[in-house]
Design an enzyme around this catalytic site. Structure first.
Site, PDB file in Angstrom:
ATOM      1  N   HIS A 126       0.843  -1.205   0.000  1.00 39.87           N
ATOM      2  CA  HIS A 126       0.000   0.000   0.000  1.00 39.87           C
ATOM      3  C   HIS A 126       0.874   1.248   0.000  1.00 39.87           C
ATOM      4  CE1 HIS A 126      -2.647  -3.141   1.435  1.00 39.87           C
ATOM      5  NE2 HIS A 126      -3.683  -2.369   1.131  1.00 39.87           N
ATOM      6  N   LYS A 153      -1.057  -7.723  -5.062  1.00 36.53           N
ATOM      7  CA  LYS A 153      -1.995  -6.636  -4.759  1.00 36.53           C
ATOM      8  C   LYS A 153      -1.220  -5.339  -4.551  1.00 36.53           C
ATOM      9  CE  LYS A 153      -5.373  -4.723  -1.581  1.00 36.53           C
ATOM     10  NZ  LYS A 153      -5.931  -4.719  -0.221  1.00 36.53           N
ATOM     11  N   ARG A 191     -11.598   1.157  -9.306  1.00 38.26           N
ATOM     12  CA  ARG A 191     -12.374   0.133  -8.602  1.00 38.26           C
ATOM     13  C   ARG A 191     -13.508  -0.415  -9.460  1.00 38.26           C
ATOM     14  NH1 ARG A 191     -10.979   0.114  -3.348  1.00 38.26           N
ATOM     15  NH2 ARG A 191      -9.658   1.802  -2.580  1.00 38.26           N
ATOM     16  N   GLN A 216     -13.667   3.566  -1.508  1.00 35.80           N
ATOM     17  CA  GLN A 216     -14.381   2.343  -1.887  1.00 35.80           C
ATOM     18  C   GLN A 216     -15.841   2.636  -2.203  1.00 35.80           C
ATOM     19  OE1 GLN A 216     -13.821  -0.307   1.433  1.00 35.80           O
ATOM     20  NE2 GLN A 216     -11.891  -1.107   0.669  1.00 35.80           N
ATOM     21  N   SER A 248     -23.088  14.630  -8.976  1.00 36.19           N
ATOM     22  CA  SER A 248     -23.774  14.534 -10.273  1.00 36.19           C
ATOM     23  C   SER A 248     -24.649  13.276 -10.353  1.00 36.19           C
ATOM     24  CB  SER A 248     -22.753  14.493 -11.410  1.00 36.19           C
ATOM     25  OG  SER A 248     -23.424  14.242 -12.631  1.00 36.19           O
ATOM     26  N   SER A 250     -25.669  12.214 -13.251  1.00 35.99           N
ATOM     27  CA  SER A 250     -25.493  11.677 -14.608  1.00 35.99           C
ATOM     28  C   SER A 250     -25.220  10.165 -14.639  1.00 35.99           C
ATOM     29  CB  SER A 250     -24.365  12.417 -15.332  1.00 35.99           C
ATOM     30  OG  SER A 250     -24.730  13.759 -15.541  1.00 35.99           O
ATOM     31  N   LYS A 297     -15.853  23.652 -18.815  1.00 33.98           N
ATOM     32  CA  LYS A 297     -16.534  23.763 -20.120  1.00 33.98           C
ATOM     33  C   LYS A 297     -15.773  24.621 -21.134  1.00 33.98           C
ATOM     34  CE  LYS A 297     -21.050  22.943 -18.117  1.00 33.98           C
ATOM     35  NZ  LYS A 297     -22.477  23.188 -18.170  1.00 33.98           N
ATOM     36  N   ASP A 335     -26.120  22.265 -23.574  1.00 28.68           N
ATOM     37  CA  ASP A 335     -26.658  22.891 -22.359  1.00 28.68           C
ATOM     38  C   ASP A 335     -27.899  23.737 -22.607  1.00 28.68           C
ATOM     39  OD1 ASP A 335     -25.265  22.079 -20.145  1.00 28.68           O
ATOM     40  OD2 ASP A 335     -23.710  23.597 -20.304  1.00 28.68           O
ATOM     41  N   GLN A 488     -30.627  18.337 -21.835  1.00 25.13           N
ATOM     42  CA  GLN A 488     -29.316  18.246 -22.487  1.00 25.13           C
ATOM     43  C   GLN A 488     -28.846  16.790 -22.559  1.00 25.13           C
ATOM     44  OE1 GLN A 488     -26.158  17.567 -20.789  1.00 25.13           O
ATOM     45  NE2 GLN A 488     -27.237  17.163 -18.879  1.00 25.13           N
TER      46      GLN A 488
END
Length: 513
Positions: A126, A153, A191, A216, A248, A250, A297, A335, A488
């Site tokens: 780690h 790992k 992940r 996680q 978000s 989305s 943007k 948008d 959008q």
């Protein structure tokens, strides 16, 4: 049908063995392929009896980890005692045992010839500071293999989302089973996409508050939001590029839509600091399309090889497509379409119909708060519909620049408070003022809102912002940001997939939020 062989492992953190057994049963019910039993979370631990009980009681394969403080765990006792407990776990039939690289050679030598056939030794390393170079990671894999590890790992830390690409590189090219994960919010994609790049396993928690490493995801998100079992080597990757981005909706919208039509894609949250660096790093055509949100943007426009004329006029891109034939980046702006349509519908509703042919925005005084990408887009859209546009922004110079570009007027946000040359104006907030968690903020006082007939807020978390609540109390028609978001998204979905957007499905999904 599974598209990948990557296992989903739930970390089990419990203070007592009984509590652990309860959590293991829950993990199995939630779809875990195996459980990682974190022995260092036990308050009292009797290795001989407790290991037997845990192995006997587990309905799924077991991985035992007894993580010391020096490797990010909680165990702070004698090393020999710790390693002896892991040797006992092997003897009693554990499926996997996780040993740290620092002690792995010594541990593997101590069990030489005694390891049961079915048990696999995971040797882990780690790094809580950073993600090393590909060369250093390659050398690390070789060192881990040299200890006699069955499974390698590596867990590193993402200082930037581009760090994850190095772990993907290592996982794809590794000759041995490899778990490669990157910690932190910027590492979340490691992940999920480990299923695409051949990772041996990933971790999913039962509750978002109980994690055994930073970043996680929950089991529920892995299996149901990201449709993890259906991610394969040929899955196309999409996502929303922003900072912040965790709020978000989305990914919920697009992943549900992908699932509903059987499209082989996954859509992710992408916490990006530098969009040019991100697009350069993830340059494969498999990284096929992106939604772009605050604050990237305008920078996105400069990163595209070709830009749609409307996006060029607005000076901002909120949708990037990577063309499959040559990998070139194409920039669009979707948008303003959703927002302007929703505002027009709101005005038509308040005027009981009216002509669909001419826009109800024609001739109206349209005030836009914010001079970023979304502000430019709405100003452009309103102007195109015949409205008289005024841009208000904290920095007056930014407002003036946009006003000059589109042929409107500019104000500082401070002056907007007393600006009411007429009643029945329209207000559109395109800033993040009032967005979760700062839900008590608003860009304009309630007193000033009485001069507006309609108020739109691009913020959609929460659905009803303080601005919208006070506007409604002042008698204005309100239009929520979710309308712009869904509008959008239709166009983006069609650009991403080449298929018609399942509009009803979009509305159904978002009705739950």
């Amino acid at each position: 049908m599974l598209k990948n062989s990557t296992l989903v492992c739930t970390p089990i953190m419990g203070e007592t063995v009984d509590k652990m057994i309860t959590i293991i049963d829950k993990a199995k019910a939630n779809g875990a392929d195996l459980v990682e039993i974190r022995l260092d979370s036990l308050k009292v631990f009797d290795p001989y009896d407790d290991l037997k009980t845990l192995i006997r009681s587990s309905p799924v394969p077991t991985l035992f980890t007894y993580r010391p403080i020096w490797e990010g765990g909680r165990y702070d006792g004698d090393e020999n005692t710790r390693l002896e407990a892991l040797r006992l776990a092997l003897e009693f039939g554990a499926d996997y045992v996780d040993v740290e690289l620092q002690v792995a050679r010594e541990f593997n030598e101590s069990i030489y010839g005694k390891k049961p056939e079915k048990t696999k030794i995971i040797v882990s390393c780690h790094n809580y500071q950073c993600t090393p170079s590909v060369e250093d990671l390659g050398n690390l894999v070789a060192r881990i293999q040299a200890t006699g590890a069955d499974i390698v790992k590596i867990a590193t830390t993402a200082l930037d989302i581009t760090d994850v690409a190095r772990i993907f590189h290592i996982t794809v090219h590794s000759q041995v089973p490899t778990i490669g994960l990157v910690m932190g919010e910027r590492g979340l994609i490691s992940r999920i996409l480990c299923a695409k790049f051949g990772g041996y396993l990933t971790f999913g928690t039962l509750e978002s508050t109980i994690v055994s490493a930073p970043g996680q995801p929950t089991m529920n998100d892995l299996l149901h939001l990201y449709n993890f079992t259906q991610i394969g080597p040929d899955t196309k990757v999409f996502g929303v590029i922003g900072k912040p981005v965790g709020h978000s909706k989305s990914p919920i919208l697009y992943n549900e839509a992908f699932k509903s039509i059987g499209f082989n894609g996954v859509y992710l949250h992408l916490l990006v600091d530098d969009i040019a660096n991100f697009l350069q790093t993830y340059s494969s055509v498999d990284f096929a399309g992106f939604s772009v949100t605050i604050p990237h943007k305008e920078a996105a426009l400069k990163c595209c090889d070709e830009v749609d004329p409307v996006a060029k006029s607005i000076g901002a891109v909120n949708c990037i497509i990577r063309r499959e034939s040559d990998g070139k980046l194409l920039g669009y702006n979707t948008d303003y379409v959703g927002a302007i349509s929703a505002i027009e519908d709101g005005l038509r509703g308040s005027h009981n119909g009216g002509s669909i042919a001419s826009s109800p925005l024609a001739g109206k005084l349209f005030i836009v708060i914010g001079a970023g990408g979304a502000g430019k887009a709405l100003a452009y859209g309103a102007k195109a519909k015949g409205a008289r546009v005024v841009i208000a922004n904290r920095t007056y110079e930014r407002a003036r620049d946009i006003a000059e570009t589109i042929g409107g007027d500019a104000l500082s946000l401070a002056d907007l408070e007393n600006f009411h040359p007429e009643d029945g104006m329209i207000l559109a907030n395109t800033t993040s003022i009032g967005m979760h968690p700062k839900v008590d903020e608003t860009p304009l006082s309630k007193h000033a809102l009485k001069h507006y007939s309609l108020v739109f807020d691009a913020v959609y978390t929460p659905k009803i912002t303080k601005l919208l609540r006070e506007a409604e109390e002042s008698g204005a028609t309100i239009v929520i940001g979710l309308e712009m978001f869904i509008g959008q998204a239709y166009e983006q979905f069609e650009r991403f997939t080449g298929l018609p957007a399942p509009k009803e499905h979009f509305r159904k999904v978002m009705a739950g939020y």
